[in-house]
Motif scaffolding. Sequence first.
Motif, PDB file in Angstrom:
ATOM      1  N   UNK A  46      25.273 -10.524   0.507  1.00  0.00           N
ATOM      2  CA  UNK A  46      23.953 -11.177   0.727  1.00  0.00           C
ATOM      3  C   UNK A  46      23.724 -11.288   2.183  1.00  0.00           C
ATOM      4  N   UNK A  47      24.553 -11.547   3.025  1.00  0.00           N
ATOM      5  CA  UNK A  47      24.281 -11.579   4.613  1.00  0.00           C
ATOM      6  C   UNK A  47      24.065 -10.179   5.204  1.00  0.00           C
ATOM      7  N   UNK A  48      24.600  -9.012   4.453  1.00  0.00           N
ATOM      8  CA  UNK A  48      24.186  -7.972   4.758  1.00  0.00           C
ATOM      9  C   UNK A  48      22.805  -7.492   4.496  1.00  0.00           C
ATOM     10  N   UNK A  49      22.407  -7.756   3.208  1.00  0.00           N
ATOM     11  CA  UNK A  49      21.320  -7.374   2.748  1.00  0.00           C
ATOM     12  C   UNK A  49      20.226  -8.300   3.528  1.00  0.00           C
ATOM     13  N   UNK A  50      20.471  -9.309   3.854  1.00  0.00           N
ATOM     14  CA  UNK A  50      19.589 -10.227   4.708  1.00  0.00           C
ATOM     15  C   UNK A  50      19.290  -9.470   6.063  1.00  0.00           C
ATOM     16  N   UNK A  51      20.275  -9.303   6.613  1.00  0.00           N
ATOM     17  CA  UNK A  51      20.049  -8.734   7.695  1.00  0.00           C
ATOM     18  C   UNK A  51      19.253  -7.583   7.985  1.00  0.00           C
ATOM     19  N   UNK A  52      19.333  -6.682   6.918  1.00  0.00           N
ATOM     20  CA  UNK A  52      18.933  -5.578   6.661  1.00  0.00           C
ATOM     21  C   UNK A  52      17.232  -5.591   6.349  1.00  0.00           C
ATOM     22  N   UNK A  53      16.871  -6.708   5.429  1.00  0.00           N
ATOM     23  CA  UNK A  53      15.546  -7.117   5.162  1.00  0.00           C
ATOM     24  C   UNK A  53      15.235  -7.503   6.428  1.00  0.00           C
ATOM     25  N   UNK A  54      15.556  -8.362   7.069  1.00  0.00           N
ATOM     26  CA  UNK A  54      14.889  -8.900   8.340  1.00  0.00           C
ATOM     27  C   UNK A  54      14.534  -7.853   9.386  1.00  0.00           C
ATOM     28  N   UNK A  55      15.420  -6.929   9.583  1.00  0.00           N
ATOM     29  CA  UNK A  55      15.070  -5.460  10.384  1.00  0.00           C
ATOM     30  C   UNK A  55      14.123  -4.906   9.863  1.00  0.00           C
ATOM     31  N   UNK A  56      14.143  -4.759   8.672  1.00  0.00           N
ATOM     32  CA  UNK A  56      12.906  -4.181   7.944  1.00  0.00           C
ATOM     33  C   UNK A  56      11.615  -4.622   8.089  1.00  0.00           C
ATOM     34  N   UNK A  98      -6.650   6.803  19.183  1.00  0.00           N
ATOM     35  CA  UNK A  98      -5.598   7.376  19.875  1.00  0.00           C
ATOM     36  C   UNK A  98      -4.827   8.452  18.689  1.00  0.00           C
ATOM     37  N   UNK A  99      -4.988   8.149  17.454  1.00  0.00           N
ATOM     38  CA  UNK A  99      -4.654   9.005  16.260  1.00  0.00           C
ATOM     39  C   UNK A  99      -5.897   9.395  15.711  1.00  0.00           C
ATOM     40  N   UNK A 100      -6.006  10.620  15.256  1.00  0.00           N
ATOM     41  CA  UNK A 100      -7.092  11.049  14.437  1.00  0.00           C
ATOM     42  C   UNK A 100      -7.213  11.011  13.202  1.00  0.00           C
ATOM     43  N   UNK A 101      -6.219  10.498  12.562  1.00  0.00           N
ATOM     44  CA  UNK A 101      -6.011  10.484  11.143  1.00  0.00           C
ATOM     45  C   UNK A 101      -6.120   8.707  10.729  1.00  0.00           C
ATOM     46  N   UNK A 102      -6.404   8.568   9.634  1.00  0.00           N
ATOM     47  CA  UNK A 102      -6.217   7.277   9.065  1.00  0.00           C
ATOM     48  C   UNK A 102      -5.018   6.636   8.672  1.00  0.00           C
ATOM     49  N   UNK A 103      -4.551   5.449   8.951  1.00  0.00           N
ATOM     50  CA  UNK A 103      -3.277   5.274   8.772  1.00  0.00           C
ATOM     51  C   UNK A 103      -3.149   4.841   7.343  1.00  0.00           C
ATOM     52  N   UNK A 104      -1.973   4.996   6.589  1.00  0.00           N
ATOM     53  CA  UNK A 104      -2.183   4.926   5.051  1.00  0.00           C
ATOM     54  C   UNK A 104      -0.865   4.035   4.692  1.00  0.00           C
ATOM     55  N   UNK A 105      -0.714   3.324   3.549  1.00  0.00           N
ATOM     56  CA  UNK A 105       0.174   2.383   3.334  1.00  0.00           C
ATOM     57  C   UNK A 105       1.563   3.134   3.062  1.00  0.00           C
ATOM     58  N   UNK A 106       1.530   4.569   2.763  1.00  0.00           N
ATOM     59  CA  UNK A 106       2.928   5.242   2.473  1.00  0.00           C
ATOM     60  C   UNK A 106       3.602   5.495   3.815  1.00  0.00           C
ATOM     61  N   UNK A 107       2.884   5.503   4.893  1.00  0.00           N
ATOM     62  CA  UNK A 107       3.513   5.577   6.048  1.00  0.00           C
ATOM     63  C   UNK A 107       4.202   4.386   6.619  1.00  0.00           C
ATOM     64  N   UNK A 108       3.919   3.093   6.212  1.00  0.00           N
ATOM     65  CA  UNK A 108       4.620   1.964   6.329  1.00  0.00           C
ATOM     66  C   UNK A 108       5.503   1.916   5.497  1.00  0.00           C
ATOM     67  N   UNK A 109       5.570   2.213   4.348  1.00  0.00           N
ATOM     68  CA  UNK A 109       6.515   2.118   3.159  1.00  0.00           C
ATOM     69  C   UNK A 109       7.720   3.263   3.875  1.00  0.00           C
ATOM     70  N   UNK A 110       7.390   4.355   4.097  1.00  0.00           N
ATOM     71  CA  UNK A 110       8.445   5.408   4.679  1.00  0.00           C
ATOM     72  C   UNK A 110       9.288   4.621   5.777  1.00  0.00           C
ATOM     73  N   UNK A 111       8.653   3.961   6.762  1.00  0.00           N
ATOM     74  CA  UNK A 111       9.370   3.122   7.992  1.00  0.00           C
ATOM     75  C   UNK A 111      10.005   2.082   7.391  1.00  0.00           C
ATOM     76  N   UNK A 112       9.397   1.425   6.451  1.00  0.00           N
ATOM     77  CA  UNK A 112      10.218   0.261   5.784  1.00  0.00           C
ATOM     78  C   UNK A 112      11.440   0.698   5.078  1.00  0.00           C
ATOM     79  N   UNK A 113      11.498   1.784   4.401  1.00  0.00           N
ATOM     80  CA  UNK A 113      12.505   2.152   3.918  1.00  0.00           C
ATOM     81  C   UNK A 113      13.849   2.671   4.802  1.00  0.00           C
TER      82      UNK A 113
END
Length: 85
Positions: free
Chosen positions: A26-36, A55-70
Amino acid sequence: VTNLVMGYKMIMANKLHLEGLDELQQRIHLIAMALSLGVSMVFGAVFGLLESVRLVEFSPNPSSVLFVMGISYAIGMVLAHRKYS
């Protein structure tokens, strides 16, 4: 409506899974979730601001945030496992 119902079921399944783990896991998952969460919040805010100041020419989309989260969750799991093993 289907997405909301399935999202709720996924959250409840994740909660049950976490409750079934021992304290160290549980502690390991909590640390990983907090970092994420932290990395995703900062990334999402910065990414959104970069688009609004053109500064970027494309529109941000939710899949980019989900990729970084994973990726940040996986890195958090590895780091936490290394810390406690």
